[in-house]
Design a protein around this motif. Structure first.
Motif, PDB file in Angstrom:
ATOM      1  N   GLY A  84     -21.225 -13.836  15.884  1.00 29.89           N
ATOM      2  CA  GLY A  84     -21.264 -12.425  16.255  1.00 29.89           C
ATOM      3  C   GLY A  84     -21.815 -12.119  17.628  1.00 29.89           C
ATOM      4  O   GLY A  84     -21.628 -11.007  18.136  1.00 29.89           O
ATOM      5  N   THR A  85     -22.530 -13.079  18.274  1.00 31.21           N
ATOM      6  CA  THR A  85     -23.177 -12.783  19.551  1.00 31.21           C
ATOM      7  C   THR A  85     -23.046 -13.935  20.533  1.00 31.21           C
ATOM      8  O   THR A  85     -22.945 -15.104  20.137  1.00 31.21           O
ATOM      9  N   TRP A  86     -23.059 -13.602  21.816  1.00 29.05           N
ATOM     10  CA  TRP A  86     -23.142 -14.567  22.923  1.00 29.05           C
ATOM     11  C   TRP A  86     -24.258 -14.074  23.822  1.00 29.05           C
ATOM     12  O   TRP A  86     -24.179 -12.983  24.401  1.00 29.05           O
ATOM     13  N   THR A  87     -25.334 -14.877  23.961  1.00 27.08           N
ATOM     14  CA  THR A  87     -26.508 -14.466  24.716  1.00 27.08           C
ATOM     15  C   THR A  87     -26.897 -15.550  25.713  1.00 27.08           C
ATOM     16  O   THR A  87     -27.047 -16.716  25.340  1.00 27.08           O
ATOM     17  N   ALA A  88     -27.059 -15.191  26.965  1.00 27.96           N
ATOM     18  CA  ALA A  88     -27.516 -16.139  27.981  1.00 27.96           C
ATOM     19  C   ALA A  88     -29.007 -16.400  27.804  1.00 27.96           C
ATOM     20  O   ALA A  88     -29.806 -15.473  27.706  1.00 27.96           O
ATOM     21  N   CYS A  89     -29.370 -17.676  27.750  1.00 24.70           N
ATOM     22  CA  CYS A  89     -30.787 -18.061  27.632  1.00 24.70           C
ATOM     23  C   CYS A  89     -31.346 -18.589  28.949  1.00 24.70           C
ATOM     24  O   CYS A  89     -32.544 -18.467  29.217  1.00 24.70           O
ATOM     25  N   ALA A  90     -30.501 -19.222  29.767  1.00 25.72           N
ATOM     26  CA  ALA A  90     -30.898 -19.714  31.092  1.00 25.72           C
ATOM     27  C   ALA A  90     -29.654 -19.689  31.963  1.00 25.72           C
ATOM     28  O   ALA A  90     -28.551 -19.988  31.490  1.00 25.72           O
ATOM     29  N   VAL A  91     -29.824 -19.343  33.239  1.00 24.21           N
ATOM     30  CA  VAL A  91     -28.668 -19.101  34.101  1.00 24.21           C
ATOM     31  C   VAL A  91     -28.914 -19.671  35.491  1.00 24.21           C
ATOM     32  O   VAL A  91     -30.023 -19.569  36.027  1.00 24.21           O
ATOM     33  N   GLU A  92     -27.884 -20.296  36.067  1.00 25.13           N
ATOM     34  CA  GLU A  92     -27.828 -20.631  37.490  1.00 25.13           C
ATOM     35  C   GLU A  92     -26.612 -19.890  38.048  1.00 25.13           C
ATOM     36  O   GLU A  92     -25.466 -20.227  37.747  1.00 25.13           O
ATOM     37  N   ASP A  93     -26.846 -18.830  38.834  1.00 21.26           N
ATOM     38  CA  ASP A  93     -25.767 -17.935  39.269  1.00 21.26           C
ATOM     39  C   ASP A  93     -25.683 -17.942  40.788  1.00 21.26           C
ATOM     40  O   ASP A  93     -26.543 -17.376  41.461  1.00 21.26           O
ATOM     41  N   GLN A  94     -24.641 -18.578  41.346  1.00 21.74           N
ATOM     42  CA  GLN A  94     -24.441 -18.625  42.779  1.00 21.74           C
ATOM     43  C   GLN A  94     -23.271 -17.744  43.229  1.00 21.74           C
ATOM     44  O   GLN A  94     -22.895 -17.764  44.399  1.00 21.74           O
ATOM     45  N   ILE A  95     -22.673 -16.979  42.300  1.00 23.67           N
ATOM     46  CA  ILE A  95     -21.527 -16.125  42.635  1.00 23.67           C
ATOM     47  C   ILE A  95     -21.793 -14.666  42.278  1.00 23.67           C
ATOM     48  O   ILE A  95     -20.868 -13.857  42.261  1.00 23.67           O
ATOM     49  N   ASN A  96     -23.071 -14.356  41.985  1.00 23.45           N
ATOM     50  CA  ASN A  96     -23.432 -12.980  41.608  1.00 23.45           C
ATOM     51  C   ASN A  96     -22.600 -12.475  40.432  1.00 23.45           C
ATOM     52  O   ASN A  96     -22.097 -11.342  40.433  1.00 23.45           O
ATOM     53  N   PHE A  97     -22.481 -13.325  39.423  1.00 26.48           N
ATOM     54  CA  PHE A  97     -21.764 -12.930  38.213  1.00 26.48           C
ATOM     55  C   PHE A  97     -22.487 -11.778  37.509  1.00 26.48           C
ATOM     56  O   PHE A  97     -21.884 -10.979  36.809  1.00 26.48           O
ATOM     57  N   GLY A  98     -23.812 -11.730  37.733  1.00 27.29           N
ATOM     58  CA  GLY A  98     -24.567 -10.582  37.236  1.00 27.29           C
ATOM     59  C   GLY A  98     -25.171 -10.757  35.864  1.00 27.29           C
ATOM     60  O   GLY A  98     -25.659  -9.790  35.279  1.00 27.29           O
TER      61      GLY A  98
END
Length: 409
Positions: A50-64
């Protein structure tokens, strides 16, 4: 048989995000994933039906997307990976026969994509290690997929350790339950983590030797240092387990003609691992010392590592080793905040850490192991700490042990 329903309450999601945040290797793993594949967004995601949750992120494209951010799970390919319990990977969606017309690449403007399941050792599905990029990238080769699978396996096992540790702390009021849970925790660290840890360490070693890419080599060195730290934690727990089960702290006494060289090696390794800290050494050693050289190295490593962790970078950490009148003295001193007087009597207890300790530190076994090593040699370990004089640990061991080998319980 239907699978049990996963708890998607805000409290459960927050607990899982916090568990991932306590795994100190995750940020380095995500950066290595990006630097080694060309992908510019990578994440550890908690994925349920039922859910998709980000727990840790490396964002180099400003996905937001930040930790705690959510996507509609039905718009993601992680849902398909979860259903099949298999990786989903493509190099270029626009030319891929399966994903050229798929809604997910179009919705998120994705050309390259990889998602690998994160499964705990007991088979419970946690989520996915995934990476996306709006440009094509070569991801489907076995080496890249294997790297993602090794990282995902390590994360899954570390999450299991976090879960077991949390369960242990919850059961502290029941002494018998605490002992059983701690034994399980020890078994996980001592056995189940070694193989995936060795795999990740090997990957770190390979990346650290990348002479063509300094950034990747730097991340490889960081990953290698992290795996070495985790290996030391495992060794500490196994030492504690052996002592707890009645085997005692084993020591093999032998005549060591050049103990100074062995101790300098330890200092050198920690100096390389803490380039921003200053270590001042002083040795007054002449003659043979009868000791377990490996255990004495471990003693110095734990004391010095503790001083570097808590002493700050403003003042140098001092190492003073001497041999005088039949006694070997190893002293490690640091500045920084002093140890509270109320804690001085507890710092050698197993699994004890001060409440103000930052998350992601050790298990609270390092100083306990030091005390056991000193005790096994028939010596003493003392600590003094004040704001004026700093903190100083002093171990005194007899330089002549007598028997060729001994074990002290």
């Amino acid at each position: 048989m239907p699978r049990p329903r996963v708890d998607d309450s805000p409290a459960s999601i927050a607990r899982d995000i916090a568990a991932v945040s306590r795994i100190s290797a995750v940020p380095s793993l995500l950066r290595i994933v990006c630097d080694n594949t060309g992908m510019r967004f990578a994440a550890v995601a908690r994925v349920t039906d039922g859910t998709w949750t980000a727990c840790a992120v490396e964002d180099q494209i400003n996905f937001g997307l930040l930790p705690g951010g959510q996507l509609d799970v039905h718009t993601t390919l992680c849902k398909e990976s979860r259903a099949a319990r298999q990786p989903v990977v493509f190099d270029q969606a626009s030319t891929d026969p399966t994903y050229a017309t798929h809604h997910t690449p179009r919705l998120y403007n994705i050309e390259s994509y990889i998602s690998v399941p994160i499964v705990r050792p007991n088979g419970d599905y946690f989520g996915n290690l995934c990476a996306i990029d709006p440009s094509p990238n070569q991801l489907s080769n076995p080496r890249t997929v294997s790297m993602f699978q090794s990282f995902a396996e390590l994360i899954g096992r570390q999450l299991d350790v976090e879960q077991r540790q949390e369960a242990t702390e919850t059961a502290l009021l029941d002494a018998q339950a605490t002992a059983e849970l701690r034994d399980q925790f020890i078994a996980v660290l001592g056995h189940d983590l070694r193989n995936p840890l060795a795999s990740v360490g090997a990957i770190g070693e390979i990346l650290a030797r990348r002479e063509d890419d300094a950034a990747v080599a730097r991340y490889g060195q960081r990953l290698r240092a992290t795996t070495q730290r985790m290996s030391h934690l495992i060794d500490d727990v196994l030492d504690f387990a052996r002592a707890r089960l009645g085997a005692g702290m084993g020591v093999r006494i032998e005549a060591v003609p050049d103990l100074q060289a062995a101790l300098r090696q330890v200092v050198g390794e920690l100096r390389d691992a803490h380039p921003d800290s200053q270590i001042v050494e002083q040795y007054r050693l002449s003659g043979v010392v009868e000791c377990d050289v490996g255990r004495v190295q471990q003693l110095l490593s734990n004391l010095l590592g503790n001083a570097l962790a808590y002493g700050g970078n403003e003042q140098p950490v001092g190492v003073d080793v001497s041999l005088d009148q039949g006694w070997l003295t190893i002293a490690v001193a640091n500045g920084g905040e002093p140890i509270a007087a109320a804690n001085l009597d507890r710092i050698f207890e197993p699994f004890w850490r001060p409440v103000e300790s930052a998350p992601g530190g050790g298990l609270g076994l390092g100083l306990h192991i030091c005390a056991q090593i000193v005790r096994a040699h028939g010596g003493t370990l003392q600590v003094r700490s004040s704001r004026e004089s700093g903190t100083r640990f002093t171990a005194r061991l007899p330089a002549t042990q007598g028997p060729a080998a001994s074990t002290v319980a």
